[in-house]
Design a protein around this motif. Structure first.
Motif, PDB file in Angstrom:
ATOM      1  N   ALA A  25       0.799  -1.284  -0.176  1.00 34.48           N
ATOM      2  CA  ALA A  25      -0.036   0.018  -0.092  1.00 34.48           C
ATOM      3  C   ALA A  25       0.849   1.255   0.184  1.00 34.48           C
ATOM      4  N   ALA A  26       1.779   1.132   0.706  1.00 32.50           N
ATOM      5  CA  ALA A  26       2.702   2.483   0.961  1.00 32.50           C
ATOM      6  C   ALA A  26       3.647   2.547  -0.300  1.00 32.50           C
ATOM      7  N   ALA A  27       4.025   1.670  -0.737  1.00 32.36           N
ATOM      8  CA  ALA A  27       4.679   1.547  -2.211  1.00 32.36           C
ATOM      9  C   ALA A  27       4.071   2.155  -3.427  1.00 32.36           C
ATOM     10  N   ASN A  28       2.805   1.515  -3.520  1.00 32.56           N
ATOM     11  CA  ASN A  28       2.142   2.037  -4.723  1.00 32.56           C
ATOM     12  C   ASN A  28       1.484   3.214  -4.477  1.00 32.56           C
ATOM     13  N   ALA A  29       1.097   3.749  -3.168  1.00 33.96           N
ATOM     14  CA  ALA A  29       0.656   5.385  -3.089  1.00 33.96           C
ATOM     15  C   ALA A  29       1.837   6.235  -3.384  1.00 33.96           C
ATOM     16  N   HIS A  30       3.104   5.924  -3.030  1.00 30.66           N
ATOM     17  CA  HIS A  30       4.181   6.733  -3.511  1.00 30.66           C
ATOM     18  C   HIS A  30       4.338   6.820  -5.181  1.00 30.66           C
ATOM     19  N   TYR A  31       4.289   5.366  -5.593  1.00 30.13           N
ATOM     20  CA  TYR A  31       4.750   5.292  -7.016  1.00 30.13           C
ATOM     21  C   TYR A  31       3.540   5.938  -7.847  1.00 30.13           C
ATOM     22  N   TYR A  32       2.399   5.888  -7.696  1.00 27.38           N
ATOM     23  CA  TYR A  32       1.316   6.691  -8.557  1.00 27.38           C
ATOM     24  C   TYR A  32       1.457   8.311  -8.260  1.00 27.38           C
ATOM     25  N   ALA A  33       1.634   8.466  -7.171  1.00 27.58           N
ATOM     26  CA  ALA A  33       1.523   9.941  -6.875  1.00 27.58           C
ATOM     27  C   ALA A  33       2.748  10.802  -7.537  1.00 27.58           C
ATOM     28  N   ARG A  56      -7.586 -19.806  -4.953  1.00 23.47           N
ATOM     29  CA  ARG A  56      -6.608 -20.828  -5.252  1.00 23.47           C
ATOM     30  C   ARG A  56      -5.192 -20.448  -4.828  1.00 23.47           C
ATOM     31  N   LEU A  57      -4.296 -21.443  -4.894  1.00 19.51           N
ATOM     32  CA  LEU A  57      -2.852 -21.152  -4.408  1.00 19.51           C
ATOM     33  C   LEU A  57      -1.950 -20.720  -5.239  1.00 19.51           C
ATOM     34  N   GLY A  58      -1.063 -20.000  -5.010  1.00 20.76           N
ATOM     35  CA  GLY A  58       0.044 -19.409  -5.928  1.00 20.76           C
ATOM     36  C   GLY A  58       0.187 -18.182  -5.593  1.00 20.76           C
ATOM     37  N   GLU A  59       1.621 -17.645  -5.882  1.00 16.90           N
ATOM     38  CA  GLU A  59       2.110 -16.631  -5.529  1.00 16.90           C
ATOM     39  C   GLU A  59       2.112 -15.561  -6.853  1.00 16.90           C
ATOM     40  N   THR A  60       1.452 -14.421  -6.858  1.00 18.25           N
ATOM     41  CA  THR A  60       1.398 -13.354  -8.116  1.00 18.25           C
ATOM     42  C   THR A  60       1.691 -12.151  -7.828  1.00 18.25           C
ATOM     43  N   LEU A  61       2.446 -11.771  -6.562  1.00 15.67           N
ATOM     44  CA  LEU A  61       2.746 -10.550  -6.463  1.00 15.67           C
ATOM     45  C   LEU A  61       3.904 -10.327  -7.292  1.00 15.67           C
ATOM     46  N   GLN A  62       3.866  -9.153  -8.042  1.00 14.96           N
ATOM     47  CA  GLN A  62       4.932  -8.986  -9.066  1.00 14.96           C
ATOM     48  C   GLN A  62       5.093  -7.189  -9.290  1.00 14.96           C
ATOM     49  N   ALA A  63       6.396  -7.157  -9.472  1.00 16.59           N
ATOM     50  CA  ALA A  63       6.894  -5.706  -9.800  1.00 16.59           C
ATOM     51  C   ALA A  63       7.216  -5.668 -11.244  1.00 16.59           C
ATOM     52  N   VAL A  64       6.826  -4.507 -11.759  1.00 22.56           N
ATOM     53  CA  VAL A  64       7.323  -4.112 -13.176  1.00 22.56           C
ATOM     54  C   VAL A  64       7.958  -2.630 -13.283  1.00 22.56           C
ATOM     55  N   ARG A  65       8.854  -2.569 -14.111  1.00 25.66           N
ATOM     56  CA  ARG A  65       9.613  -1.216 -14.219  1.00 25.66           C
ATOM     57  C   ARG A  65      10.400  -1.369 -15.532  1.00 25.66           C
ATOM     58  N   GLY A  66       9.996  -0.439 -16.503  1.00 22.84           N
ATOM     59  CA  GLY A  66      10.644  -0.420 -17.674  1.00 22.84           C
ATOM     60  C   GLY A  66      10.167  -1.417 -18.633  1.00 22.84           C
ATOM     61  N   HIS A  67       8.964  -1.901 -18.473  1.00 26.35           N
ATOM     62  CA  HIS A  67       8.196  -2.775 -19.042  1.00 26.35           C
ATOM     63  C   HIS A  67       9.043  -4.416 -18.883  1.00 26.35           C
ATOM     64  N   ALA A  68       9.773  -4.459 -17.796  1.00 21.63           N
ATOM     65  CA  ALA A  68      10.310  -5.983 -17.408  1.00 21.63           C
ATOM     66  C   ALA A  68      10.139  -5.957 -16.118  1.00 21.63           C
ATOM     67  N   PHE A  69      10.148  -7.120 -15.503  1.00 22.61           N
ATOM     68  CA  PHE A  69       9.688  -7.745 -14.144  1.00 22.61           C
ATOM     69  C   PHE A  69      11.020  -7.167 -13.438  1.00 22.61           C
ATOM     70  N   ASP A 128       5.983  -0.673 -10.114  1.00 23.40           N
ATOM     71  CA  ASP A 128       4.504  -0.803  -9.936  1.00 23.40           C
ATOM     72  C   ASP A 128       4.266  -2.228  -9.537  1.00 23.40           C
ATOM     73  N   LEU A 129       3.676  -2.442  -8.287  1.00 27.35           N
ATOM     74  CA  LEU A 129       3.308  -3.547  -7.768  1.00 27.35           C
ATOM     75  C   LEU A 129       1.865  -3.948  -7.868  1.00 27.35           C
ATOM     76  N   SER A 130       1.737  -5.342  -8.544  1.00 26.96           N
ATOM     77  CA  SER A 130       0.330  -5.751  -8.560  1.00 26.96           C
ATOM     78  C   SER A 130       0.119  -7.278  -8.267  1.00 26.96           C
ATOM     79  N   ALA A 131      -0.780  -8.018  -8.117  1.00 27.44           N
ATOM     80  CA  ALA A 131      -1.315  -9.049  -7.910  1.00 27.44           C
ATOM     81  C   ALA A 131      -2.598  -9.739  -8.730  1.00 27.44           C
ATOM     82  N   HIS A 132      -2.515 -10.779  -9.190  1.00 27.64           N
ATOM     83  CA  HIS A 132      -3.899 -11.292  -9.614  1.00 27.64           C
ATOM     84  C   HIS A 132      -5.099 -11.273  -9.043  1.00 27.64           C
TER      85      HIS A 132
END
Length: 345
Positions: free
Chosen positions: A27-35, A235-248, A259-263
């Protein structure tokens, strides 16, 4: 090593109070990122469907106009959550106007940089910091494209017991660790005996947001269309990911700079909507929805108007329907008295 301002604040908070849940870190990371930036486009970190082609926003707009028309054309406000640069809103508005639907536009956005970009495309919009200040005297048609995937998640990890994953900080490095045990009744019954190392992601923030939206829609009339990448869970599975410059990238490095996101768990969102008195439809794959809404006819019309764009139009259509079309899904939520939304069986 000197940390960026947000990373320094998070490191200090962890040093003083101990490791924090992944949800708090995200939450803290994305709030700063988008702002602090416009993350979209080739010069940014990622691209969304509205930025690929005008067809996406136009078809979403026609979906809204059709539903409004069959609902009896009530007084309605049109809302977008997390509108990016305002591209979808502008394209949807143009298509809605051609269908006779000209609602007031309300954008839920906290980033000053993105609000400025949105204002260049939808100058007469009304902006909101949260859904709680949206109009209460009309129906609401709400669009949320790639909104829920950025809301914070909790990660629950199976060891000898289920534990919540926390984020610790050693020197200048953030790293995930196992936190205290959590009660078994927090875990869905079919998943409680998962093998060691299994990860379950849940998003109380997403459930709360959907329940608020669905409650408003059920009481005021209207609909909500959610388009995002995700699955039918739990369902089980780790989907948290970060993207920067169109790369993981590593989700735990440089918080606020990626950018942090998850399914999205569409099954849980649908259940939350139904619990709040609304009707849930789907999910269906994005490609199936766009096909049902007439993307092929729109490609043909645009090609007829500009034959030189034929190759690009075909590529855009392929990307929206085939490339992103299976990973991305759509969920519709309607007021009980509103009609069946187009594209949903």
């Amino acid at each position: 090593m000197t940390l960026p301002p947000l990373a320094d604040r998070l490191a200090r908070a962890i040093t003083m109070a101990g490791p924090m849940p992944v949800s708090q870190f995200m939450a803290a990371a994305n709030a700063h990122y988008y702002a602090t930036r416009d993350p979209l486009g080739t010069a940014g970190d990622f691209i969304t469907s509205p930025e690929i082609s005008q067809m996406f926003g136009e078809l979403i707009g026609l979906w809204c106009a059709d539903l409004w028309d069959r609902a009896g054309r009530p007084d309605t406000a049109w809302v977008e959550l997390g509108p990016g640069r305002g591209t979808l809103a502008a394209d949807a508005r143009r298509a809605m106007a051609k269908a006779g639907f000209t609602p007031a536009v309300h954008l839920v956005e906290t980033s000053p940089i993105l609000r400025q970009a949105q204002g260049e495309r939808v100058a007469d919009a009304t902006w909101h910091d949260s859904v709680h200040t949206l109009p209460q005297d009309s129906a609401l048609i709400v669009v949320a494209n790639e909104f829920f995937d950025a809301l914070p998640i909790r990660q629950l990890v199976r060891g000898a017991q289920w534990r919540e994953r926390l984020v610790a900080c050693q020197d200048t490095l953030f790293l995930p660790i196992a936190g205290p045990p959590i009660p078994d009744d927090v875990i869905p019954t079919p998943l409680r005996d998962a093998p060691a190392g299994a990860v379950l992601e849940v998003s109380p923030a997403s459930v709360a947001a959907m329940r608020t939206l669905a409650d408003r829609v059920a009481k005021q009339g209207g609909a909500c269309l959610v388009v995002d990448y995700g699955h039918e869970g739990p369902r089980l599975g780790e989907t948290l990911q970060a993207v920067r410059g169109h790369a993981f990238a590593n989700p735990f490095e440089t918080p606020g700079e990626v950018d942090l996101s998850a399914h999205v768990d569409f099954t849980t969102l649908a259940a939350a909507a139904q619990a709040s008195g609304a009707v849930a439809w789907g999910p269906v794959e994005q490609g199936a929805l766009l096909t049902a809404l007439g993307i092929d006819a729109r490609v043909a019309a645009l090609f007829k108007a500009a034959p030189e764009r034929g190759e690009q139009l075909a590529q855009d259509r392929e990307r929206l329907v085939a490339g992103m079309g299976t990973l991305f899904k759509a969920l519709a939520v309607t007021a009980p008295a509103w009609p069946h939304p187009a594209g949903f069986a």
